[in-house]
Design an enzyme around this catalytic site. Structure first.
Site, PDB file in Angstrom:
ATOM      1  N   GLY A 219       2.282   2.859  -2.201  1.00 51.54           N
ATOM      2  CA  GLY A 219       3.447   2.857  -3.067  1.00 51.54           C
ATOM      3  C   GLY A 219       4.644   2.088  -2.563  1.00 51.54           C
TER       4      GLY A 219
ATOM      5  N   SER B 152       0.846  -1.190   0.000  1.00 55.94           N
ATOM      6  CA  SER B 152       0.000   0.000   0.000  1.00 55.94           C
ATOM      7  C   SER B 152       0.878   1.234   0.000  1.00 55.94           C
ATOM      8  CB  SER B 152      -0.908   0.019   1.233  1.00 55.94           C
ATOM      9  OG  SER B 152      -0.136   0.115   2.414  1.00 55.94           O
TER      10      SER B 152
ATOM     11  N   GLU C 179      -6.070   0.373 -10.628  1.00 55.55           N
ATOM     12  CA  GLU C 179      -6.214  -0.357  -9.364  1.00 55.55           C
ATOM     13  C   GLU C 179      -7.539  -0.005  -8.711  1.00 55.55           C
ATOM     14  OE1 GLU C 179      -1.578  -1.017  -8.017  1.00 55.55           O
ATOM     15  OE2 GLU C 179      -2.816   0.314  -6.834  1.00 55.55           O
TER      16      GLU C 179
ATOM     17  N   GLU D 201      -8.985   3.589  -9.512  1.00 55.00           N
ATOM     18  CA  GLU D 201      -7.967   4.416 -10.162  1.00 55.00           C
ATOM     19  C   GLU D 201      -7.874   4.116 -11.658  1.00 55.00           C
ATOM     20  OE1 GLU D 201      -4.200   4.990  -7.973  1.00 55.00           O
ATOM     21  OE2 GLU D 201      -5.062   3.635  -6.479  1.00 55.00           O
TER      22      GLU D 201
ATOM     23  N   ASP E 148      -6.923   7.494  -0.093  1.00 58.24           N
ATOM     24  CA  ASP E 148      -6.132   8.614   0.417  1.00 58.24           C
ATOM     25  C   ASP E 148      -6.312   9.875  -0.428  1.00 58.24           C
ATOM     26  OD1 ASP E 148      -4.727   7.544  -1.723  1.00 58.24           O
ATOM     27  OD2 ASP E 148      -2.925   7.050  -0.567  1.00 58.24           O
ATOM     28  N   THR E 149      -6.419   9.718  -1.752  1.00 62.51           N
ATOM     29  CA  THR E 149      -6.622  10.904  -2.585  1.00 62.51           C
ATOM     30  C   THR E 149      -7.965  11.564  -2.308  1.00 62.51           C
ATOM     31  OG1 THR E 149      -7.574   9.633  -4.419  1.00 62.51           O
ATOM     32  CG2 THR E 149      -5.185   9.905  -4.416  1.00 62.51           C
TER      33      THR E 149
ATOM     34  N   ARG F 132       3.732   9.883   5.936  1.00 59.06           N
ATOM     35  CA  ARG F 132       2.650  10.867   5.844  1.00 59.06           C
ATOM     36  C   ARG F 132       2.107  11.125   7.245  1.00 59.06           C
ATOM     37  NH1 ARG F 132      -0.628   8.824   1.381  1.00 59.06           N
ATOM     38  NH2 ARG F 132      -1.827   7.614   2.878  1.00 59.06           N
TER      39      ARG F 132
END
Length: 387
Positions: A151, A149, A270, A257, A277-278, A356
């Protein structure tokens, strides 16, 4: 009132718990470490590895939840089928979670079973298979662990000499106990979007306005909504999102996505069966209901009559530049002094370089300059430093 077991307690889970508490629900938040963000707002918490199937069973038996909501990938997902057979409601469904936690499963469903347009791809379980797969797909290519997850473990490879480094990175970034990678053709897309899609227990599938986003090494850095698209591209993205979510079954919000290319059209990438998150940009009030409120309503079977775009917004992440187990923050005054701006510090108890730790969201009217809004948001996020 329902008792909800949340498996994974990160920043997305925290906002989801807040939405559930506003609906009078009882939440037990779980994660592998104590004081995770969602635990700070839940009624109870449990600390254990959700990859431990026996431990997961024990917690389910002890808590006796009405609803189980997975929020992360690192879960012994096959156990969810057993819980579903026992009459527990798994969100969105055990099938959906099992398919989407593994890139191989969701890619085979999307490409092979549903015929959706995807990048060319191969799989590899060891380095020799990786070398062969990359030569067949061609360079440049993208290499990702089947389970990861944000990235983690993902890299772009431009030449064969870099494959060893990519393999090591994928192994280090993989979640769970599956050591296999997917090798994807690099798509020279014009932009990428997340299409937040809501399936309901008793109602039609609804779509939010597309969220544009920018990623670095597969991890989101900024997002903005609405992302302007050609009507035919938006219609195609909605068609594909509707098909794949229907095939996976269940109610909830999905982050679907896509790559968008003026030459190639819309390409499925995906899918996540939970808040994305976006989609934190919706905390700026871009919609009548945030993605977390939408998820809470869908999970509880409450009606969602419509999703309306109220204004445009932008989000930009706050990353840690230090390692510390006592994170503090400077620069918050600058963000809070800015108009039409919200600051969210996630409350993670430990900071790592590149982790993050918070997000800044800004909003403006629908006719405002979106580029200026994004620049303002990124500038404000850069003022917040972890120390």
């Amino acid at each position: 009132m329902k008792k909800i077991l949340l498996l994974g307690s990160g920043e997305l889970g925290k906002e989801f718990v807040i939405a559930l508490k506003r609906k009078g629900q009882y939440v037990v938040a779980c994660d592998k470490y104590a004081n995770a963000p969602a635990m700070q707002v839940a009624d109870e918490c449990r600390v254990f590895s959700m990859l431990d199937g026996e431990a997961l069973e024990r917690v389910v038996k002890e808590v006796k939840p009405d609803i189980i909501v997975p929020e992360i990938e690192a879960i012994r997902t096959e156990k969810l089928y057993e819980f579903e057979k026992q009459g527990l409601h798994v969100v969105p469904s055990a099938r959906a979670v099992n398919y989407t936690m593994n890139r191989k499963s969701i890619r085979e469903l999307a490409h092979t079973e549903l015929g959706l347009k995807t990048a060319n791809y191969r799989y590899a379980k060891n380095f020799e298979e990786l070398r062969k797969a990359a030569s067949e797909v061609g360079f440049p290519c993208i290499i990702k662990p089947l389970m990861s997850s944000s990235g983690h473990g993902q890299s772009k490879v431009d030449r064969a000499e870099d494959l060893h480094k990519a393999w090591d990175m994928a192994c280090a970034g993989a979640r769970g106990d599956i050591m296999e990678v997917i090798v994807e053709q690099f798509i020279p897309f014009d932009y990428e979007i997340t299409l937040l899609t809501v399936t309901q227990q008793n109602g039609p599938t609804l779509f939010c306005a597309p969220v544009g986003h920018v990623q670095k090494s597969g991890d989101y850095r900024e997002s903005f909504q609405p992302r302007a698209m050609k009507p035919e591209h938006l219609a195609e993205a909605r068609r594909m999102a509707g098909e794949v979510t229907a095939a996976l079954t269940g109610a909830g919000i999905w982050g679907v996505e896509f790559f968008v290319s003026e030459k190639e059209g819309v390409i499925f990438s995906e899918l996540s069966p939970r808040p994305h998150d976006t989609g934190m940009v919706t905390l700026a009030g871009t919609q009548n209901l945030s993605e977390f409120e939408l998820h809470a309503r869908a999970v509880l079977g409450l009606p969602i009559p419509e999703i309306t775009q109220e204004r445009q917004g932008a989000s930009a992440v706050i990353l840690s530049g230090v390692e510390t187990d006592h994170p503090d923050y400077e620069g918050m005054q600058d963000v809070c002094a800015a108009p039409r701006t919200y600051l969210r510090i996630f409350g993670k108890p430990v900071a790592h370089v590149g982790r993050r730790m918070g997000v800044v969201v800004c909003w403006d009217t629908l006719d405002a300059d979106q580029t200026a809004l994004r620049d303002t948001c990124k500038s404000l996020a850069a003022k917040v430093k972890v120390k």
